[in-house]
Design a protein around this motif. Structure first.
Motif, mmCIF file in Angstrom:
data_model
loop_
_atom_site.group_PDB
_atom_site.id
_atom_site.type_symbol
_atom_site.label_atom_id
_atom_site.label_comp_id
_atom_site.label_asym_id
_atom_site.label_seq_id
_atom_site.Cartn_x
_atom_site.Cartn_y
_atom_site.Cartn_z
ATOM 1 N N PRO A 62 2.387 8.524 -1.266
ATOM 2 C CA PRO A 62 1.840 7.602 0.273
ATOM 3 C C PRO A 62 1.146 8.633 1.367
ATOM 4 O O PRO A 62 0.417 7.698 1.849
ATOM 5 C CB PRO A 62 3.269 7.877 0.842
ATOM 6 C CG PRO A 62 4.447 7.098 0.036
ATOM 7 C CD PRO A 62 3.976 8.622 -1.269
ATOM 8 N N ILE A 63 0.847 9.864 0.358
ATOM 9 C CA ILE A 63 0.037 10.384 1.736
ATOM 10 C C ILE A 63 -1.249 9.835 0.671
ATOM 11 O O ILE A 63 -2.310 9.726 2.225
ATOM 12 C CB ILE A 63 0.462 11.599 1.576
ATOM 13 C CG1 ILE A 63 1.631 12.628 2.027
ATOM 14 C CG2 ILE A 63 -0.919 12.821 2.300
ATOM 15 C CD1 ILE A 63 1.966 13.455 1.647
ATOM 16 N N THR A 64 -1.780 10.158 0.264
ATOM 17 C CA THR A 64 -3.003 9.870 -0.965
ATOM 18 C C THR A 64 -3.729 8.797 -0.790
ATOM 19 O O THR A 64 -4.674 8.599 -0.380
ATOM 20 C CB THR A 64 -2.867 10.656 -2.079
ATOM 21 O OG1 THR A 64 -2.089 9.913 -3.418
ATOM 22 C CG2 THR A 64 -2.861 12.108 -2.343
ATOM 23 N N GLU A 65 -2.331 7.989 -0.725
ATOM 24 C CA GLU A 65 -2.758 6.361 -0.402
ATOM 25 C C GLU A 65 -3.259 6.244 1.261
ATOM 26 O O GLU A 65 -4.628 5.473 1.102
ATOM 27 C CB GLU A 65 -1.324 5.608 -0.349
ATOM 28 C CG GLU A 65 -2.408 3.897 -0.399
ATOM 29 C CD GLU A 65 -3.192 3.561 -1.449
ATOM 30 O OE1 GLU A 65 -3.624 2.608 -0.827
ATOM 31 O OE2 GLU A 65 -3.316 3.660 -2.167
ATOM 32 N N GLN A 66 -2.735 6.956 1.638
ATOM 33 C CA GLN A 66 -3.411 6.300 3.425
ATOM 34 C C GLN A 66 -5.224 7.545 3.425
ATOM 35 O O GLN A 66 -5.861 6.729 4.579
ATOM 36 C CB GLN A 66 -2.270 7.524 4.354
ATOM 37 C CG GLN A 66 -2.691 7.368 5.927
ATOM 38 C CD GLN A 66 -2.742 5.547 6.312
ATOM 39 O OE1 GLN A 66 -1.748 5.244 5.802
ATOM 40 N NE2 GLN A 66 -3.351 6.270 7.160
ATOM 41 N N TRP A 67 -4.869 7.864 2.871
ATOM 42 C CA TRP A 67 -5.861 8.784 3.314
ATOM 43 C C TRP A 67 -7.546 7.555 2.139
ATOM 44 O O TRP A 67 -8.226 7.364 2.904
ATOM 45 C CB TRP A 67 -6.307 10.246 1.793
ATOM 46 C CG TRP A 67 -5.639 11.407 2.770
ATOM 47 C CD1 TRP A 67 -5.327 11.522 3.772
ATOM 48 C CD2 TRP A 67 -5.352 12.338 1.597
ATOM 49 N NE1 TRP A 67 -5.286 12.879 3.986
ATOM 50 C CE2 TRP A 67 -5.107 13.593 3.334
ATOM 51 C CE3 TRP A 67 -5.070 12.885 0.475
ATOM 52 C CZ2 TRP A 67 -4.325 14.811 3.437
ATOM 53 C CZ3 TRP A 67 -5.039 14.534 0.475
ATOM 54 C CH2 TRP A 67 -4.372 15.031 1.695
ATOM 55 N N ARG A 68 -6.334 7.159 1.951
ATOM 56 C CA ARG A 68 -7.876 6.031 0.593
ATOM 57 C C ARG A 68 -8.093 5.003 1.680
ATOM 58 O O ARG A 68 -9.515 4.466 1.756
ATOM 59 C CB ARG A 68 -7.359 5.350 -0.702
ATOM 60 C CG ARG A 68 -7.260 6.510 -1.855
ATOM 61 C CD ARG A 68 -6.297 6.316 -3.288
ATOM 62 N NE ARG A 68 -6.854 6.465 -4.565
ATOM 63 C CZ ARG A 68 -7.509 5.808 -4.894
ATOM 64 N NH1 ARG A 68 -8.974 5.065 -5.040
ATOM 65 N NH2 ARG A 68 -7.987 7.168 -6.362
ATOM 66 N N LEU A 69 -7.203 4.308 1.986
ATOM 67 C CA LEU A 69 -6.720 3.413 3.244
ATOM 68 C C LEU A 69 -7.799 4.303 4.153
ATOM 69 O O LEU A 69 -8.774 3.149 5.263
ATOM 70 C CB LEU A 69 -5.818 2.990 3.728
ATOM 71 C CG LEU A 69 -4.500 2.346 2.124
ATOM 72 C CD1 LEU A 69 -3.601 2.381 2.861
ATOM 73 C CD2 LEU A 69 -5.088 1.077 2.537
#
Length: 468
Positions: A112-119
């Protein structure tokens, strides 16, 4: 024969995901002895993968001890030890002691953390700075997860390090990390060849909590006396810090010239080429890690390679042996009569970096039996490797050879499947202990026994070929 007068051997220690392999080589690159040990990975929650670092290092040291004793029985004296180690592990340390189990490369808890960085559009920033795409296997996401979910441990930690760093601290009393492992953390600025201050601020840690970066050819002397006595090390033994297992696999395979590609299957799988400087893929499908001066390795890795076949053996084939699986799969025609296995058991890395994707069986019907499951697993892994092989070929331009290694080369069926799927002749490596042998070659370079990395071509070549 007096121990001092025994011929010398170099011990390559390969600390892998599921076990450690120690291989002693003579100066003529002949295997003197080999020892193995294994250790478990726990998954206390879905998507988690961690190991007891004390248990792992105890097993590693026992493996080294056995190999050294066996070498002496074979009338050799180990005077050089060089390390290959798995990448992407995270151990928070306080006063020299681990505060929790090591979070290993296969762990997806920070998705979830890395996905937020992608977003937030930070892919370009991370990738261009570190040559590492945004993904849970890298340390930035793990560190932020630790700060949020286990804040007491995060605050108590005075160091964050990997298994090999912990071993070197216990052997030499120094916190050091080789430049190869450092380059695979996602915290390393490839242009500055140093820790990246902006990414450190993102993770909330300080430079002094990380180890000193040293060359992969650094030589250490003076092993802790207790360790030396316990393992039976020679007083004059020299220890080379070595590099990550992936880049050393390429060195051990002798794939160092332009157009030479390696394809390996162990627990995971990878395709790699060696380049002269940090190199990025325009679509962010690959990573690039340091090997030695003038040598970087561009690659793409999949999570579920040998792991997939192991899962099929355990869950669907009643624990069948590898030999039984080979026999069953050989009896099934290409395409597994319509059965497809999408091998995303633990999410995926290259080329699309999707930690949340999961596996699927497609086309299952009443006609399918054990052999179909086995072959579908092999075919599924081969097609996943094709998805990372193709970007590597694009970056290489012209491919002159494809060298394969790892446990899967024991399966003629799987080798043939790979040749067919990649539509390429394959050279099956004569030296199967790729990463351990790569560590040994690096040791020879470090102490001057070999003058250049490409000397490996003098001692290794493909012995068989698989044709599509």
């Amino acid at each position: 024969m007096n121990r001092i007068t025994l011929p010398e051997a170099t011990l390559g220690v390969d600390i892998g995901t599921t076990g450690c392999r120690c291989v002693a080589y003579s100066d003529e690159a002949e295997v003197v002895v080999m020892a193995e040990c294994f250790y478990p990975t726990s998954s206390p929650k879905p998507g988690w993968a961690e190991q007891d670092s004390d248990l792992v290092l105890a097993q590693v040291e026992e493996c080294i001890k056995v190999a050294i004793k066996s070498a002496e029985e074979a009338q050799y004296r180990v005077t050089l030890i060089s390390f290959s180690a798995v990448n992407h592990g995270l151990i928070p340390l306080s006063e020299g002691k681990p505060l929790r189990p090591c979070i290993i490369w296969a762990d997806n808890r920070s998705a979830p953390i890395t996905e937020q960085w992608r977003l937030e559009g930070r892919q370009k920033e991370f990738y261009e700075t570190t040559c590492c795409p945004i993904h849970p296997m890298y340390l930035p996401g793990k560190l932020v997860w630790l700060a949020k979910e286990e804040p007491e441990i995060f605050q108590r930690a005075d160091r964050f390090l990997s298994l090999k760093e912990l071993l070197f601290y216990r052997w030499f009393g120094r916190f050091v990390i080789d430049a190869s492992i450092a380059s695979s953390t996602g915290l390393f600025n490839v242009s500055k060849f140093d820790w990246d201050e902006e990414i450190l601020r993102t993770t909330g840690i300080r430079r002094e909590q990380l180890s000193e970066i040293v060359p992969t050819t650094d030589v250490f002397r003076g092993v802790n006396r207790d360790v030396s006595d316990r393992l039976g090390l020679s007083p004059d033994v020299r220890v080379i810090i070595g590099a990550g297992d992936g880049v050393l696999s390429s060195l051990g395979a002798g794939a160092l010239d332009p157009g030479e590609v390696t394809v390996m299957i162990g627990t995971s799988g990878a395709a790699r080429i060696t380049v002269a400087k940090p190199t990025l893929d325009s679509q962010g499908r690959t990573w690039c890690y340091y090997l030695a001066d003038g040598a970087w390795v561009v690659g793409g890795a999949i999570n579920n390679a040998g792991l997939t076949l192991q899962w099929v053996r355990e869950k669907w084939l009643n624990g069948a042996s590898f030999e039984e699986v080979e026999m069953l799969s050989a009896q099934v025609t290409s395409g597994s009569e319509g059965l497809m296995l999408m091998p995303f058991l633990t999410g995926e890395r290259s080329p699309n970096w999707e930690p949340s994707i999961r596996a699927a069986l497609i086309g299952l019907d009443m006609a399918h039996g054990p052999g179909h499951f086995a072959r579908a697993a092999m075919e599924g892994v081969a097609y996943r490797l094709k998805s990372v092989f193709e970007p590597i070929v694009e970056m290489a331009g012209v491919v002159h050879s494809v060298r394969i290694g790892g446990g899967f080369i024991a399966s003629p069926t799987w080798v043939q499947i790979m040749a067919d799927v990649l539509n390429s002749p394959l050279e099956i490596l004569e030296e199967p202990q790729g990463s351990a042998f790569g560590a040994v070659v690096l040791a020879w370079l470090a102490v001057g026994r070999k003058k250049r990395p490409r000397c490996v071509h003098e001692t290794i070549s493909g012995k068989k070929r698989g044709l599509p």
